[in-house]
Motif scaffolding. Structure first.
Motif, short mmCIF file in Angstrom:
data_model
loop_
_atom_site.label_atom_id
_atom_site.label_comp_id
_atom_site.label_asym_id
_atom_site.label_seq_id
_atom_site.Cartn_x
_atom_site.Cartn_y
_atom_site.Cartn_z
N PHE A 11 29.66 -17.94 -16.21
CA PHE A 11 30.21 -19.26 -15.24
C PHE A 11 29.07 -19.45 -14.33
O PHE A 11 28.38 -18.45 -13.74
CB PHE A 11 31.49 -18.69 -14.59
CG PHE A 11 32.50 -18.59 -15.78
CD1 PHE A 11 33.28 -19.63 -16.00
CD2 PHE A 11 32.93 -17.32 -16.16
CE1 PHE A 11 34.57 -19.40 -16.77
CE2 PHE A 11 33.88 -17.13 -17.01
CZ PHE A 11 34.73 -18.15 -17.43
N LEU A 12 28.97 -20.61 -14.19
CA LEU A 12 27.80 -21.07 -13.17
C LEU A 12 28.38 -22.29 -12.27
O LEU A 12 28.92 -23.33 -12.90
CB LEU A 12 26.34 -21.66 -13.97
CG LEU A 12 25.34 -22.34 -13.00
CD1 LEU A 12 24.70 -21.15 -12.26
CD2 LEU A 12 24.26 -22.75 -13.75
N LEU A 13 28.43 -21.98 -11.14
CA LEU A 13 28.80 -22.63 -9.76
C LEU A 13 27.48 -23.48 -9.20
O LEU A 13 26.78 -22.67 -8.75
CB LEU A 13 29.47 -22.14 -9.17
CG LEU A 13 30.11 -22.97 -7.77
CD1 LEU A 13 30.95 -24.10 -8.57
CD2 LEU A 13 30.98 -22.45 -6.79
N ASP A 14 27.24 -24.86 -9.37
CA ASP A 14 26.11 -25.47 -8.63
C ASP A 14 26.96 -26.17 -7.35
O ASP A 14 27.48 -27.12 -7.78
CB ASP A 14 25.53 -26.36 -9.84
CG ASP A 14 24.04 -26.92 -8.97
OD1 ASP A 14 23.95 -26.65 -7.90
OD2 ASP A 14 23.59 -27.81 -9.79
N VAL A 15 26.29 -25.96 -6.34
CA VAL A 15 27.01 -26.59 -5.17
C VAL A 15 25.62 -27.66 -4.67
O VAL A 15 24.82 -26.73 -4.03
CB VAL A 15 27.46 -25.91 -4.09
CG1 VAL A 15 27.91 -26.61 -2.86
CG2 VAL A 15 28.59 -24.92 -4.73
N PRO A 16 25.57 -28.73 -4.76
CA PRO A 16 24.76 -29.61 -4.26
C PRO A 16 24.38 -29.78 -2.66
O PRO A 16 24.92 -30.68 -2.11
CB PRO A 16 24.74 -30.93 -5.02
CG PRO A 16 26.28 -31.14 -4.88
CD PRO A 16 26.81 -29.68 -5.21
N LEU A 17 23.85 -28.51 -2.04
CA LEU A 17 23.84 -29.03 -0.55
C LEU A 17 22.94 -29.45 0.12
O LEU A 17 22.84 -30.31 1.02
CB LEU A 17 23.83 -27.19 -0.12
CG LEU A 17 24.89 -26.27 -0.45
CD1 LEU A 17 24.72 -24.78 0.09
CD2 LEU A 17 26.28 -26.67 -0.10
N TYR A 18 21.72 -29.52 -0.71
CA TYR A 18 20.73 -30.24 0.19
C TYR A 18 20.11 -31.52 -0.83
O TYR A 18 19.18 -31.99 -0.75
CB TYR A 18 19.31 -29.34 0.03
CG TYR A 18 19.67 -28.18 0.89
CD1 TYR A 18 19.79 -28.18 2.08
CD2 TYR A 18 19.88 -26.88 0.15
CE1 TYR A 18 19.92 -27.15 2.90
CE2 TYR A 18 20.28 -25.91 0.96
CZ TYR A 18 20.11 -26.01 2.21
OH TYR A 18 20.40 -24.88 3.08
N GLU A 19 20.98 -32.25 -1.59
CA GLU A 19 20.83 -33.45 -2.53
C GLU A 19 21.63 -34.55 -2.17
O GLU A 19 21.68 -35.49 -2.69
CB GLU A 19 21.19 -32.98 -4.00
CG GLU A 19 20.29 -31.85 -4.43
CD GLU A 19 20.73 -31.43 -5.95
OE1 GLU A 19 21.53 -32.15 -6.41
OE2 GLU A 19 20.11 -30.63 -6.46
N GLY A 20 22.28 -34.51 -0.79
CA GLY A 20 23.15 -35.66 -0.35
C GLY A 20 22.37 -36.76 -0.38
O GLY A 20 22.94 -37.87 -0.48
N GLY A 21 21.34 -36.66 0.34
CA GLY A 21 20.44 -37.92 0.58
C GLY A 21 19.96 -38.75 -0.65
O GLY A 21 20.07 -39.89 -0.74
N SER A 22 19.52 -37.97 -1.64
CA SER A 22 19.29 -38.52 -3.13
C SER A 22 20.45 -39.25 -3.65
O SER A 22 20.24 -40.45 -4.55
CB SER A 22 18.38 -37.57 -3.81
OG SER A 22 19.28 -36.36 -4.41
N THR A 23 21.35 -38.37 -3.50
CA THR A 23 22.68 -38.87 -4.47
C THR A 23 23.34 -40.14 -3.49
O THR A 23 23.64 -41.03 -4.29
CB THR A 23 23.73 -37.84 -4.34
OG1 THR A 23 23.39 -36.55 -4.93
CG2 THR A 23 25.12 -38.27 -4.87
#
Length: 302
Positions: free
Chosen positions: A180-192
């Protein structure tokens, strides 16, 4: 699913455009075909007139100049006939390109009754045009694109399972495992967020495109409706004009035999009558074509 529906609607729009092209080519050639018939009939009447004048010159009833005038008119008709044949050949080549119908096949148009609609009914039915519905699907896709882009702000959970037919070592007794792999985009908010804004721009473009198309459809329907209404009135007016012209020509023929009018006056009356007949045939073809244009403007076929 939305893209599939949009492709189906685009195909229908292409079919309607093909119908417009074929109808335009058909009625252009059809009107010329009728005009050629009128010219051939006019030539026959002129030839009869020339033959009669030849006889009258021989007995001293007419002047040679009258025969020359009639022969000049006959030669002019021959030139018009050849020019009309050239135009018919060009029109039939276009029709052959669009439909594959050979150029030697006679064109026949069935009697028809123009669409009995009000402009409001036509506008309502035009709301279901394939290109309008296709643009609505494009707007729907743009809205879904925003939701998809916003989803990049959310964490992603991935699960991978494996089953082994054979393993070596201390895990030889373990036939399966899972990761199981959990990916939390903590530092990708700007590009998103930039992607979200771009998707929002696409939605605005789709909204503006739909609004412009609806205004254009409104214009097309109103124009086609007015053209058809006026074309029907024009045909009715020419119906009356043709009847009067033929009646007048018949009366003038009697007066010509009595010597009340001369040959030049009779030839002019004949030319005018046949010109009116030719315009009447063209107006009938135009009315039929305008009826098809209105149906296409409403997004409907024949």
């Amino acid at each position: 699913k939305s893209q599939r529906e949009q492709a189906r609607l685009s195909e229908q729009s292409t079919d309607l455009q093909l119908l417009t092209d074929v109808a335009t080519a058909f009625y252009a050639a059809y009107a010329l075909q009728d005009q050629l018939s009128v010219l051939m009939e006019t030539r026959k009447l002129n030839q009869d007139q020339v033959d009669q004048l030849d006889h009258w010159v021989n007995i001293g009833r007419s002047r040679p100049s009258e025969v020359l005038s009639a022969q000049t008119q006959l030669a002019s008709l021959d030139a018009q006939i050849e020019d009309t044949k050239r135009l018919i050949a060009e029109g039939r080549h276009v029709l052959l390109f669009l439909t594959g119908v050979p150029a030697d096949v006679p064109l026949i148009d069935t009697e028809h009754t123009p669409s009995a609609l009000t402009v409001d009914e036509a506008l309502t039915r035009a709301g279901k045009r394939p290109d309008v519905l296709s643009t609505v699907e494009a707007l729907h896709q743009a809205e879904l694109g925003i939701r998809y882009a916003r989803g990049a702000h959310l964490p992603t959970l991935a699960a991978t399972g494996r089953y082994y037919t054979e393993r070596i070592g201390f895990l030889s007794d373990v036939r399966w495992d899972a990761t199981f792999l959990l990916d939390v985009p903590l530092y990708e908010g700007g590009s998103t967020q930039a992607v979200v804004r771009e998707s929002r721009s696409q939605e605005i473009i789709a909204q503006l495109t739909l609004g412009r198309l609806k205004r254009d459809v409104d214009r097309q329907v109103r124009t086609a409706f007015d053209d058809l209404t006026l074309a029907v009135s024009e045909v009715q007016a020419y119906d009356k004009a043709v009847q009067l012209a033929m009646k007048n020509y018949g009366t003038q023929q009697k007066e010509y035999r009595l010597g009340i009018i001369n040959n030049l006056e009779l030839l002019q009356l004949l030319t005018n009558m046949q010109n009116i007949r030719g315009q009447w045939l063209v107006s009938r073809a135009n009315a039929r074509l305008d009826d098809i244009h209105l149906k296409v403007a409403m997004g409907e076929g024949l």
